[in-house]
Design a protein around this motif. Structure first.
Motif, short mmCIF file in Angstrom:
data_model
loop_
_atom_site.label_atom_id
_atom_site.label_comp_id
_atom_site.label_asym_id
_atom_site.label_seq_id
_atom_site.Cartn_x
_atom_site.Cartn_y
_atom_site.Cartn_z
N ARG A 136 -11.56 -7.80 -0.22
CA ARG A 136 -10.50 -7.27 -1.06
C ARG A 136 -9.92 -6.00 -0.42
O ARG A 136 -10.65 -5.18 0.14
N LEU A 137 -8.61 -5.85 -0.56
CA LEU A 137 -7.93 -4.69 0.03
C LEU A 137 -7.52 -3.67 -1.02
O LEU A 137 -7.27 -2.52 -0.69
N PHE A 138 -7.46 -4.09 -2.29
CA PHE A 138 -7.05 -3.20 -3.36
C PHE A 138 -7.98 -3.34 -4.56
O PHE A 138 -8.55 -4.41 -4.81
N LEU A 139 -8.12 -2.25 -5.29
CA LEU A 139 -8.72 -2.25 -6.62
C LEU A 139 -7.63 -1.82 -7.59
O LEU A 139 -6.81 -0.95 -7.27
N ARG A 140 -7.60 -2.43 -8.77
CA ARG A 140 -6.58 -2.07 -9.74
C ARG A 140 -7.11 -0.97 -10.63
O ARG A 140 -8.17 -1.08 -11.23
N SER A 171 0.83 -1.21 0.00
CA SER A 171 0.00 0.00 0.00
C SER A 171 0.86 1.25 0.00
O SER A 171 0.51 2.27 -0.60
N ARG A 172 2.00 1.17 0.65
CA ARG A 172 2.90 2.32 0.71
C ARG A 172 3.59 2.55 -0.63
O ARG A 172 3.76 3.70 -1.07
N ARG A 194 -5.69 1.19 -13.72
CA ARG A 194 -4.57 1.24 -14.66
C ARG A 194 -3.45 0.36 -14.12
O ARG A 194 -3.63 -0.82 -13.91
N ARG A 195 -2.29 0.93 -13.84
CA ARG A 195 -1.19 0.10 -13.34
C ARG A 195 -0.95 0.30 -11.84
O ARG A 195 0.04 -0.20 -11.30
N ARG A 196 -1.87 0.97 -11.20
CA ARG A 196 -1.69 1.28 -9.78
C ARG A 196 -2.77 0.62 -8.94
O ARG A 196 -3.91 0.47 -9.37
N LEU A 197 -2.38 0.23 -7.71
CA LEU A 197 -3.33 -0.37 -6.77
C LEU A 197 -3.94 0.71 -5.89
O LEU A 197 -3.22 1.53 -5.30
N ILE A 198 -5.27 0.71 -5.80
CA ILE A 198 -6.00 1.69 -4.99
C ILE A 198 -6.65 0.95 -3.83
O ILE A 198 -7.30 -0.09 -4.02
N LEU A 199 -6.50 1.48 -2.62
CA LEU A 199 -7.06 0.84 -1.44
C LEU A 199 -8.59 0.89 -1.45
O LEU A 199 -9.19 1.90 -1.81
N THR A 200 -9.20 -0.23 -1.06
CA THR A 200 -10.65 -0.24 -0.83
C THR A 200 -10.93 0.36 0.54
O THR A 200 -10.00 0.72 1.29
N LEU A 232 -0.48 -11.77 -0.43
CA LEU A 232 -1.55 -10.79 -0.34
C LEU A 232 -2.91 -11.46 -0.46
O LEU A 232 -3.84 -11.13 0.30
N ALA A 233 -3.03 -12.43 -1.38
CA ALA A 233 -4.30 -13.14 -1.55
C ALA A 233 -4.66 -13.91 -0.27
O ALA A 233 -5.83 -13.94 0.14
N THR A 234 -3.66 -14.50 0.37
CA THR A 234 -3.91 -15.22 1.62
C THR A 234 -4.39 -14.26 2.70
O THR A 234 -5.32 -14.57 3.47
N PHE A 235 -3.78 -13.07 2.76
CA PHE A 235 -4.17 -12.08 3.78
C PHE A 235 -5.58 -11.58 3.52
O PHE A 235 -6.39 -11.42 4.46
#
Length: 304
Positions: free
Chosen positions: A49-53, A16-17, A55-61, A39-42
């Motif tokens: 889900r903890l992230f949404l994709r 996330s950082r 483009r090429r960046r992960l965005i926190l839910t 990450l999938a296990t966590f």
């Protein structure tokens, strides 16, 4: 989720950082595929889900932001702990848990605590104020290292403690300049009928003061009892009445609260004690308080 996996939490926090698994894998020195699997296990363990994709960046839910907030606190503290453990023992901060009876004037308490705060070793002070009886119970339960009090506890009631006499001072009476100037000339007889402010009517010095006034044939009118010794001085500054404070801090009381001393009463003493659980003073801060004379001369006053 019976137990949080801190390693998985840490991996999530770094991802996330850094904003992407690729950059996080470089920081963690793990293969991207391995990190994705962790990450999938966590995500499975926290139930969402903890992230949404994007483009090429992960965005926190929303869930991701919630967990990220806790992770920031956890790993900030972990970093502080790591830095502290790298220090030599003499350089590590030492925490001092001190109790101060509410009836003690705060300036007086400051001077008594000061020796612990000026040690070469870093000191973190955790200070609690309250009723002497409650603080003694906290000391007995080992929640405090030392209690500053103006009376000696009943050993039969609270158990064995060691009492260390620290200082004593005569008592002075103070008031707003208009009141002080009006009554100073005929002191103490001029105090008859004057309003009296008290921060603790059960304090030993207050009983001694009342007895002394009675012997002088002076009866004052108690108009307020406020446990906070600083607040009672504010009332005094605003002209609501006369208040008492140790003569040893008179210069700072007059400067800080813009009041004047009416008179000093040598016959009435305010005594201060440090109370500890045992005779051996293992804690450096407690030892400094109990063995180092307090420096009351910073603002020009001299202890009686």
């Amino acid at each position: 989720m019976d137990q949080l996996n801190l390693r998985h939490l840490y991996y999530f926090w770094v991802i996330s950082r850094e904003g992407s698994i690729a950059r996080a894998s470089e920081v963690l020195e793990l293969a991207p595929q391995t990190l994705s699997g962790q990450l999938a296990t966590f995500e499975s363990s926290v139930g969402g889900r903890l992230f949404l994709r994007e483009r090429r960046r992960l965005i926190l839910t929303d869930l991701g932001r919630l967990i990220r907030g806790y992770a920031d606190d956890i790993f900030e503290l972990t970093g502080e702990l790591t830095d502290t453990l790298r220090l030599s023992e003499s350089d590590r901060p030492l925490t001092l848990y001190a109790g101060v009876s509410a009836s003690i004037h705060k300036l007086f308490a400051y001077y008594l605590l000061q020796p612990a705060m000026t040690l070469s070793r870093p000191m973190q002070l955790e200070c609690r104020t309250g009723r002497t009886e409650d603080l003694i119970l906290n000391l007995k339960r080992k929640e405090l290292d030392v209690v500053l009090a103006d009376r000696v506890p009943d050993m039969d009631t609270y158990g064995p403690f060691t009492v260390h006499p620290l200082a004593e001072s005569s008592i002075s009476l103070f008031a707003a300049p208009s009141i002080a100037q009006a009554v100073r000339g005929g002191f103490p007889g001029s105090l008859k009928g004057q309003a009296l402010l008290a921060n603790a009517t059960d304090a030993p010095y207050f009983t001694r003061l009342m007895n002394w006034l009675s012997l002088q044939g002076v009866r004052m009118k108690l108009v307020a009892r406020v446990e906070d010794s600083a607040l009672i001085k504010v009332f005094g500054r605003q002209g609501f009445g006369v208040f008492a404070a140790p003569s040893v801090i008179r210069d700072e009381v007059c400067r800080q609260y813009e009041v004047e001393e009416i008179g000093k009463i040598e016959e009435v003493k305010d005594e201060m004690f440090a109370i500890t659980r045992g005779r051996k003073l293992a804690h450096e801060g407690v030892r400094a308080i109990c063995t180092t004379p307090a420096d009351f001369g910073m603002f020009g006053s001299n202890i009686e």
